[in-house]
Design an enzyme around this catalytic site. Structure first.
Site, PDB file in Angstrom:
ATOM      1  N   SER A 136      35.854  88.564  33.124  1.00  0.00           N
ATOM      2  CA  SER A 136      36.179  87.234  32.598  1.00  0.00           C
ATOM      3  C   SER A 136      34.971  86.335  32.787  1.00  0.00           C
ATOM      4  CB  SER A 136      37.355  86.658  33.387  1.00  0.00           C
ATOM      5  OG  SER A 136      37.515  85.285  33.111  1.00  0.00           O
ATOM      6  N   TYR A 149      42.143  85.685  41.461  1.00  0.00           N
ATOM      7  CA  TYR A 149      41.678  86.094  40.127  1.00  0.00           C
ATOM      8  C   TYR A 149      40.143  86.040  40.056  1.00  0.00           C
ATOM      9  CZ  TYR A 149      41.540  86.204  34.993  1.00  0.00           C
ATOM     10  OH  TYR A 149      41.300  86.543  33.681  1.00  0.00           O
TER      11      TYR A 149
HETATM   12  N1  LIG Z   1      43.518  85.415  27.698  1.00  0.00           N
HETATM   13  C1  LIG Z   1      42.425  84.952  28.241  1.00  0.00           C
HETATM   14  O1  LIG Z   1      42.044  83.801  28.001  1.00  0.00           O
HETATM   15  C2  LIG Z   1      41.585  85.843  29.132  1.00  0.00           C
HETATM   16  C3  LIG Z   1      40.330  85.350  29.520  1.00  0.00           C
HETATM   17  C4  LIG Z   1      39.529  86.145  30.337  1.00  0.00           C
HETATM   18  C5  LIG Z   1      39.968  87.391  30.750  1.00  0.00           C
HETATM   19  N2  LIG Z   1      41.193  87.844  30.380  1.00  0.00           N
HETATM   20  C6  LIG Z   1      41.609  89.151  30.863  1.00  0.00           C
HETATM   21  O2  LIG Z   1      42.018  89.950  29.779  1.00  0.00           O
HETATM   22  C7  LIG Z   1      42.986  90.886  30.237  1.00  0.00           C
HETATM   23  C8  LIG Z   1      44.199  90.833  29.321  1.00  0.00           C
HETATM   24  O3  LIG Z   1      44.776  89.547  29.417  1.00  0.00           O
HETATM   25  P1  LIG Z   1      45.628  88.879  28.231  1.00  0.00           P
HETATM   26  O4  LIG Z   1      45.137  87.506  28.072  1.00  0.00           O
HETATM   27  O5  LIG Z   1      45.681  89.776  27.079  1.00  0.00           O
HETATM   28  O6  LIG Z   1      47.039  88.754  28.968  1.00  0.00           O
HETATM   29  P2  LIG Z   1      48.509  89.271  28.552  1.00  0.00           P
HETATM   30  O7  LIG Z   1      48.769  88.965  27.110  1.00  0.00           O
HETATM   31  O8  LIG Z   1      49.406  88.703  29.574  1.00  0.00           O
HETATM   32  O9  LIG Z   1      48.427  90.862  28.706  1.00  0.00           O
HETATM   33  C9  LIG Z   1      48.302  91.456  29.966  1.00  0.00           C
HETATM   34  C10 LIG Z   1      48.478  92.953  29.851  1.00  0.00           C
HETATM   35  O10 LIG Z   1      48.286  93.529  31.155  1.00  0.00           O
HETATM   36  C11 LIG Z   1      49.436  94.284  31.510  1.00  0.00           C
HETATM   37  N3  LIG Z   1      49.729  94.092  32.932  1.00  0.00           N
HETATM   38  C12 LIG Z   1      49.910  92.935  33.603  1.00  0.00           C
HETATM   39  N4  LIG Z   1      50.171  93.168  34.890  1.00  0.00           N
HETATM   40  C13 LIG Z   1      50.182  94.514  35.049  1.00  0.00           C
HETATM   41  C14 LIG Z   1      50.415  95.381  36.160  1.00  0.00           C
HETATM   42  N5  LIG Z   1      50.701  94.908  37.381  1.00  0.00           N
HETATM   43  N6  LIG Z   1      50.348  96.712  35.956  1.00  0.00           N
HETATM   44  C15 LIG Z   1      50.066  97.221  34.741  1.00  0.00           C
HETATM   45  N7  LIG Z   1      49.836  96.448  33.645  1.00  0.00           N
HETATM   46  C16 LIG Z   1      49.912  95.119  33.803  1.00  0.00           C
HETATM   47  C17 LIG Z   1      50.575  93.745  30.648  1.00  0.00           C
HETATM   48  O11 LIG Z   1      51.502  94.801  30.422  1.00  0.00           O
HETATM   49  P3  LIG Z   1      53.081  94.729  30.708  1.00  0.00           P
HETATM   50  O12 LIG Z   1      53.388  93.337  31.173  1.00  0.00           O
HETATM   51  O13 LIG Z   1      53.694  95.054  29.378  1.00  0.00           O
HETATM   52  O14 LIG Z   1      53.290  95.770  31.747  1.00  0.00           O
HETATM   53  C18 LIG Z   1      49.861  93.347  29.374  1.00  0.00           C
HETATM   54  O15 LIG Z   1      49.759  94.444  28.501  1.00  0.00           O
HETATM   55  C19 LIG Z   1      43.309  90.529  31.685  1.00  0.00           C
HETATM   56  O16 LIG Z   1      42.592  91.366  32.560  1.00  0.00           O
HETATM   57  C20 LIG Z   1      42.794  89.099  31.785  1.00  0.00           C
HETATM   58  O17 LIG Z   1      42.427  88.773  33.100  1.00  0.00           O
HETATM   59  C21 LIG Z   1      42.023  87.089  29.581  1.00  0.00           C
END
Ligand SMILES: NC(=O)c1ccc[n+]([C@@H]2O[C@H](COP(=O)([O-])OP(=O)(O)OC[C@H]3O[C@@H](n4cnc5c(N)ncnc54)[C@H](OP(=O)(O)O)[C@@H]3O)[C@@H](O)[C@H]2O)c1
Length: 278
Positions: A136, A149
């Site tokens: 991130s 985080y």
């Molecule tokens: N969105 C942003 O602005 C942003 C910015 C920087 C980095 N990121 C990173 O990008 C990645 C994806 O985030 P996103 O924004 O797409 O969030 P999201 O829509 O909430 O998706 C998160 C995904 O991770 C899975 N997950 C969550 N907790 C888990 C656990 N304990 N075990 C296994 N799987 C788990 C969820 O699967 P289930 O809940 O279906 O199991 C879901 O598929 C993350 O690592 C996040 O830190 C996001």
């Protein structure tokens, strides 16, 4: 190279049920790559040709081993590992139960490393493959009230750097993929994960609330996940180890360029004001 499938025939994408992981899995499928995608509840995963649903709960060692074994066996050796699954935990470091922070580090840092540890021997033996760690921009610009985080994402970034040196001059690449804000369900999940907050009359609670308001506003107006998937596609086509920042021009280009020119104390003051933590 027209199709990524010329280089990568199979991929394991963690957290493919929603958000960035889902967009990345869809991009890979469109490129002709066979995808093993994970969620804690596989029923949340799409049913598509070329896609295999895998159960993965990063809270469990056994689940990590089983998920990897299933995907690796099915693929006959994975070419690409995208460590994307993760969640946010929001709150004051001292006020939240330590068990929550520990669980987040164990899941998102330790068990994510474990997946790479499982995948790399096969890639090294075949002398081809790629590991993508979705960290991130928080690794460079830490977010207030998200200490666990920030640690996870900085740790993943440092881990990627270590691996990049270790796999230099091999057919394997490592990408530290750093998204800025993207419009996903990330904040909704984070909010419901909250265990306890301070009494609202305390000044720290007010600052916490202000920071949360900024985080919410940023995600609401952020680009869609398909943009991150397109950035990942370009990086995989380039097939070079390195850091890839993905997001708006300001977050992913301008801020990382200018920040090193500004003294740390000033950066911190600007960030505190921006998030209402003054
Ligand atoms: N969105 C942003 O602005 C942003 C910015 C920087 C980095 N990121 C990173 O990008 C990645 C994806 O985030 P996103 O924004 O797409 O969030 P999201 O829509 O909430 O998706 C998160 C995904 O991770 C899975 N997950 C969550 N907790 C888990 C656990 N304990 N075990 C296994 N799987 C788990 C969820 O699967 P289930 O809940 O279906 O199991 C879901 O598929 C993350 O690592 C996040 O830190 C996001």
């Amino acid at each position: 190279m027209s199709k990524l499938a010329d280089r990568y025939q199979s991929a394991l994408v963690t957290g493919a049920s929603t958000g960035l992981g889902r967009a990345m899995a869809e991009m890979l499928l469109e490129e002709g790559v066979r995808v093993w995608g994970t969620a804690r509840e596989p029923a949340r995963l799409p049913v598509r040709t070329g896609f295999t649903a895998v159960a993965l709960d990063l809270d469990s060692d056994a689940s990590v081993s089983a998920a990897f074994a299933m995907a690796d066996r099915g693929a006959g050796g994975l070419d690409l590992l995208v460590n994307n699954a993760g969640y946010g935990l929001f709150g004051g470091f001292a006020e939240r139960d330590f068990a929550g922070w520990q669980r987040q580090l164990d899941a998102m840092l330790v068990r994510t490393l474990r997946l790479s540890h499982l995948a790399l021997p096969g890639m090294l033996a075949r002398n081809r493959g790629a590991v993508v760690n979705v960290s991130s921009l928080a690794a460079e610009f830490p977010l207030p009230f998200m200490s666990g985080y920030n640690v996870v994402k900085s740790g993943l970034a440092a881990f990627s750097e270590s691996l990049m040196m270790e796999v230099a001059k091999t057919g394997i690449i490592v990408i530290d993929f750093r998204p800025g804000d993207y419009r996903t369900g990330f904040n909704q999940t984070m909010q419901t994960a909250s265990e306890k907050h301070l009494a609202p009359e305390l000044p720290r609670a007010v600052r916490q609330q202000r920071a949360w308001t900024v985080l919410e506003a940023n995600l609401r107006t952020a680009p869609p996940p398909a943009r991150a998937a397109a950035d990942l596609r370009r990086a995989l086509v380039r097939h070079r180890s390195g850091t890839v920042r993905s997001g708006t021009f300001f977050q992913a280009r301008l801020a990382p360029l200018l920040a090193p020119l500004v003294p740390q104390r000033l950066r911190r003051a600007v960030a505190a004001r921006y998030f209402g933590c003054f």
